[in-house]
Design a protein around this motif. Structure first.
Motif, PDB file in Angstrom:
ATOM      1  N   HIS A   1      -8.285 -11.721  -3.713  1.00 54.42           N
ATOM      2  CA  HIS A   1      -9.032 -12.095  -4.907  1.00 54.42           C
ATOM      3  C   HIS A   1      -8.295 -13.241  -5.591  1.00 54.42           C
ATOM      4  O   HIS A   1      -7.144 -13.095  -5.982  1.00 54.42           O
TER       5      HIS A   1
ATOM      6  N   SER B   1       0.825  -1.207   0.000  1.00 58.93           N
ATOM      7  CA  SER B   1       0.000   0.000   0.000  1.00 58.93           C
ATOM      8  C   SER B   1       0.861   1.259   0.000  1.00 58.93           C
ATOM      9  O   SER B   1       0.471   2.262  -0.576  1.00 58.93           O
TER      10      SER B   1
ATOM     11  N   LYS C   1      -8.196   9.522  -0.506  1.00 61.26           N
ATOM     12  CA  LYS C   1      -8.738   8.187  -0.759  1.00 61.26           C
ATOM     13  C   LYS C   1      -8.344   7.252   0.367  1.00 61.26           C
ATOM     14  O   LYS C   1      -7.353   7.463   1.041  1.00 61.26           O
TER      15      LYS C   1
ATOM     16  N   TYR D   1      -6.720  -1.485  -4.073  1.00 61.37           N
ATOM     17  CA  TYR D   1      -7.508  -0.507  -4.824  1.00 61.37           C
ATOM     18  C   TYR D   1      -7.768   0.682  -3.913  1.00 61.37           C
ATOM     19  O   TYR D   1      -7.454   0.652  -2.726  1.00 61.37           O
ATOM     20  N   THR D   2      -8.309   1.735  -4.471  1.00 64.15           N
ATOM     21  CA  THR D   2      -8.630   2.910  -3.666  1.00 64.15           C
ATOM     22  C   THR D   2     -10.120   3.204  -3.757  1.00 64.15           C
ATOM     23  O   THR D   2     -10.783   2.817  -4.724  1.00 64.15           O
ATOM     24  N   GLU D   3     -10.593   3.872  -2.726  1.00 64.22           N
ATOM     25  CA  GLU D   3     -11.965   4.376  -2.705  1.00 64.22           C
ATOM     26  C   GLU D   3     -11.902   5.836  -2.297  1.00 64.22           C
ATOM     27  O   GLU D   3     -11.196   6.185  -1.348  1.00 64.22           O
TER      28      GLU D   3
ATOM     29  N   TYR E   1      -5.118  -7.963  -3.548  1.00 73.03           N
ATOM     30  CA  TYR E   1      -5.636  -6.993  -4.512  1.00 73.03           C
ATOM     31  C   TYR E   1      -5.742  -5.648  -3.807  1.00 73.03           C
ATOM     32  O   TYR E   1      -6.377  -5.537  -2.759  1.00 73.03           O
TER      33      TYR E   1
ATOM     34  N   THR F   1      -6.924   3.570   0.980  1.00 73.38           N
ATOM     35  CA  THR F   1      -6.234   2.481   0.305  1.00 73.38           C
ATOM     36  C   THR F   1      -6.824   1.196   0.868  1.00 73.38           C
ATOM     37  O   THR F   1      -6.799   0.972   2.066  1.00 73.38           O
ATOM     38  N   CYS F   2      -7.386   0.374  -0.001  1.00 77.13           N
ATOM     39  CA  CYS F   2      -8.097  -0.834   0.427  1.00 77.13           C
ATOM     40  C   CYS F   2      -7.374  -2.070  -0.097  1.00 77.13           C
ATOM     41  O   CYS F   2      -6.769  -2.040  -1.165  1.00 77.13           O
TER      42      CYS F   2
ATOM     43  N   MET G   1       1.821   1.817  -3.600  1.00 76.96           N
ATOM     44  CA  MET G   1       0.677   2.275  -4.393  1.00 76.96           C
ATOM     45  C   MET G   1       0.404   3.767  -4.213  1.00 76.96           C
ATOM     46  O   MET G   1       0.060   4.458  -5.163  1.00 76.96           O
TER      47      MET G   1
END
Length: 135
Positions: free
Chosen positions: A86, A53, A79, A93-95, A91, A81-82, A56
């Motif tokens: 998977h 993370s 954001k 990703y960001t939200e 995996y 960081t999630c 990223m």
């Protein structure tokens, strides 16, 4: 801790070696040993999540400083960081933060992280002992 991408990636590479060559050989003779083995596997997983993370996220924020990205970037990185699993793989990703829920809205600007700003000012004075050095 001040990091940069190449050092973070080297740490991930070393962790991959530990995961492939060391962790499979952990075993336990008793419940205490089982707890220690489980904790060791969990520490490796936490370290991997943290390192990936950090790679990223292309900014410095709070105490997660990046020498290669010394700016707090509220334009692009307000954001979360999630991480998720998977198909057996990590995996990331960001939200976007749900800013509509916050009473106090952060400024959506990009600015030099305060610690890098202090280091920059100190280095302009020319005193080596006042400089903030990256690890």
């Amino acid at each position: 801790v001040i990091a940069c991408e190449d050092k973070l990636r080297k740490a991930i590479d070393k962790l991959e070696v530990v995961k492939k060559e060391e962790l499979p050989h952990l075993y336990a003779l008793d419940p205490h040993g089982l707890r220690l083995a489980t904790e060791t596997r969990n520490m490796a997983l936490c370290a991997e999540m943290f390192l990936r993370s950090r790679v990223m996220r292309k900014e410095s924020r709070e105490t997660c400083l990046r020498d290669d990205f010394p700016f707090v970037d509220n334009k692009n990185w307000l954001k979360w960081t999630c991480l998720n699993k998977h198909e057996g793989q990590m995996y990331l990703y960001t939200e976007d933060l749900p800013l509509e829920r916050y009473l106090l809205k952060p400024n959506q600007t990009k600015f030099l992280h305060p610690l890098f700003e202090i280091a920059q000012k100190r280095s302009q004075h020319g005193s080596p002992e006042n400089r903030l050095h990256a690890m």
